[in-house]
Design a protein around this motif. Structure first.
Motif, PDB file in Angstrom:
ATOM      1  N   THR A  29       0.841  -1.208   0.000  1.00  0.00           N
ATOM      2  CA  THR A  29       0.000   0.000   0.000  1.00  0.00           C
ATOM      3  C   THR A  29       0.871   1.251   0.000  1.00  0.00           C
ATOM      4  O   THR A  29       0.563   2.218  -0.703  1.00  0.00           O
ATOM      5  CB  THR A  29      -0.931   0.002   1.231  1.00  0.00           C
ATOM      6  N   LEU A  49      -8.998   1.433   2.560  1.00  0.00           N
ATOM      7  CA  LEU A  49      -9.133  -0.021   2.434  1.00  0.00           C
ATOM      8  C   LEU A  49      -9.685  -0.678   3.686  1.00  0.00           C
ATOM      9  O   LEU A  49      -9.944  -1.876   3.704  1.00  0.00           O
ATOM     10  CB  LEU A  49      -7.776  -0.639   2.074  1.00  0.00           C
ATOM     11  N   LEU A  50      -9.879   0.090   4.763  1.00  0.00           N
ATOM     12  CA  LEU A  50     -10.399  -0.472   6.007  1.00  0.00           C
ATOM     13  C   LEU A  50     -11.905  -0.275   6.142  1.00  0.00           C
ATOM     14  O   LEU A  50     -12.527  -0.858   7.024  1.00  0.00           O
ATOM     15  CB  LEU A  50      -9.694   0.186   7.207  1.00  0.00           C
ATOM     16  N   LYS A  51     -12.490   0.561   5.280  1.00  0.00           N
ATOM     17  CA  LYS A  51     -13.928   0.835   5.348  1.00  0.00           C
ATOM     18  C   LYS A  51     -14.711  -0.400   4.896  1.00  0.00           C
ATOM     19  O   LYS A  51     -14.311  -1.103   3.981  1.00  0.00           O
ATOM     20  CB  LYS A  51     -14.275   2.034   4.475  1.00  0.00           C
ATOM     21  N   ARG A  52     -15.861  -0.658   5.558  1.00  0.00           N
ATOM     22  CA  ARG A  52     -16.610  -1.887   5.329  1.00  0.00           C
ATOM     23  C   ARG A  52     -17.089  -2.071   3.884  1.00  0.00           C
ATOM     24  O   ARG A  52     -16.898  -3.150   3.320  1.00  0.00           O
ATOM     25  CB  ARG A  52     -17.778  -1.974   6.305  1.00  0.00           C
ATOM     26  N   VAL A  54     -15.874  -1.005   1.133  1.00  0.00           N
ATOM     27  CA  VAL A  54     -14.710  -1.259   0.272  1.00  0.00           C
ATOM     28  C   VAL A  54     -14.200  -2.679   0.486  1.00  0.00           C
ATOM     29  O   VAL A  54     -13.887  -3.390  -0.474  1.00  0.00           O
ATOM     30  CB  VAL A  54     -13.597  -0.213   0.560  1.00  0.00           C
ATOM     31  N   LYS A  55     -14.161  -3.132   1.747  1.00  0.00           N
ATOM     32  CA  LYS A  55     -13.739  -4.504   2.052  1.00  0.00           C
ATOM     33  C   LYS A  55     -14.670  -5.509   1.380  1.00  0.00           C
ATOM     34  O   LYS A  55     -14.224  -6.502   0.810  1.00  0.00           O
ATOM     35  CB  LYS A  55     -13.760  -4.736   3.567  1.00  0.00           C
ATOM     36  N   GLN A  56     -15.989  -5.231   1.448  1.00  0.00           N
ATOM     37  CA  GLN A  56     -16.968  -6.145   0.852  1.00  0.00           C
ATOM     38  C   GLN A  56     -16.799  -6.211  -0.662  1.00  0.00           C
ATOM     39  O   GLN A  56     -16.867  -7.291  -1.247  1.00  0.00           O
ATOM     40  CB  GLN A  56     -18.389  -5.689   1.196  1.00  0.00           C
ATOM     41  N   LYS A  58     -14.023  -5.616  -2.400  1.00  0.00           N
ATOM     42  CA  LYS A  58     -12.784  -6.364  -2.679  1.00  0.00           C
ATOM     43  C   LYS A  58     -13.013  -7.863  -2.547  1.00  0.00           C
ATOM     44  O   LYS A  58     -12.564  -8.654  -3.371  1.00  0.00           O
ATOM     45  CB  LYS A  58     -11.676  -5.925  -1.707  1.00  0.00           C
ATOM     46  N   LYS A  59     -13.747  -8.265  -1.474  1.00  0.00           N
ATOM     47  CA  LYS A  59     -14.016  -9.672  -1.223  1.00  0.00           C
ATOM     48  C   LYS A  59     -14.832 -10.282  -2.369  1.00  0.00           C
ATOM     49  O   LYS A  59     -14.522 -11.368  -2.865  1.00  0.00           O
ATOM     50  CB  LYS A  59     -14.771  -9.800   0.100  1.00  0.00           C
TER      51      LYS A  59
END
Length: 146
Positions: A29, A49-52, A54-56, A58-59
């Motif tokens: 990063t 990249l830690l916001k929910r 955004v994580k979802q 990416k997943k």
């Protein structure tokens, strides 16, 4: 002056000139932040990249990539996150970006890294000049109704 040649559409220059796709995937990063523009660096430093959501996203993108075959294109992952900065892990994915009414399908390529998803999904219908509408002027009365 050769006026017969059409002009190429304006394209934003790639941010990661001189960095190959394989090198880009290996960047941390911090190394990616050094390449990107100031606004993107600020978003990353504030924990993009830690916001929910955004994580979802990416997943879901990683899952879609993993589930498809080696020569197939992954399934479209729909999102409303127009302000999401494209990161190297997203390369090769297909994202449906919401434009207010429908989802525009965008295939993410290496030269899109650092740009926003919303840049590839126009939110308005471009104006088509030169066609008089009903009630435009008195001369538009004589446009034949088909």
């Amino acid at each position: 002056s050769s006026s017969a040649q059409p002009r190429a559409p304006h394209r934003q220059p790639s941010l990661c000139v001189g960095v190959s796709t394989s090198q880009m995937l290996d960047l941390s990063t911090e190394q990616l932040m050094d390449i990107l523009h100031a606004r993107a660096r600020r978003r990353f430093s504030r924990g993009l990249l830690l916001k929910r959501p955004v994580k979802q996203l990416k997943k879901k993108l990683l899952k879609a990539k993993k589930d498809c075959g080696p020569h197939d294109k992954p399934d479209v992952v729909k999102t409303h996150l127009r302000d999401m900065i494209i990161i190297p892990e997203m390369i090769g994915s297909i994202v449906g970006v919401h434009q207010g009414k429908v989802f525009t399908t965008v295939e993410i390529k290496a030269d899109m890294v650092g740009m926003y998803l919303g840049q590839f999904s126009i939110t308005y219908k471009p104006v088509r000049h030169g066609r008089p509408g009903i009630g435009a002027t008195s001369s538009s009365k004589f446009v034949p109704l088909k």
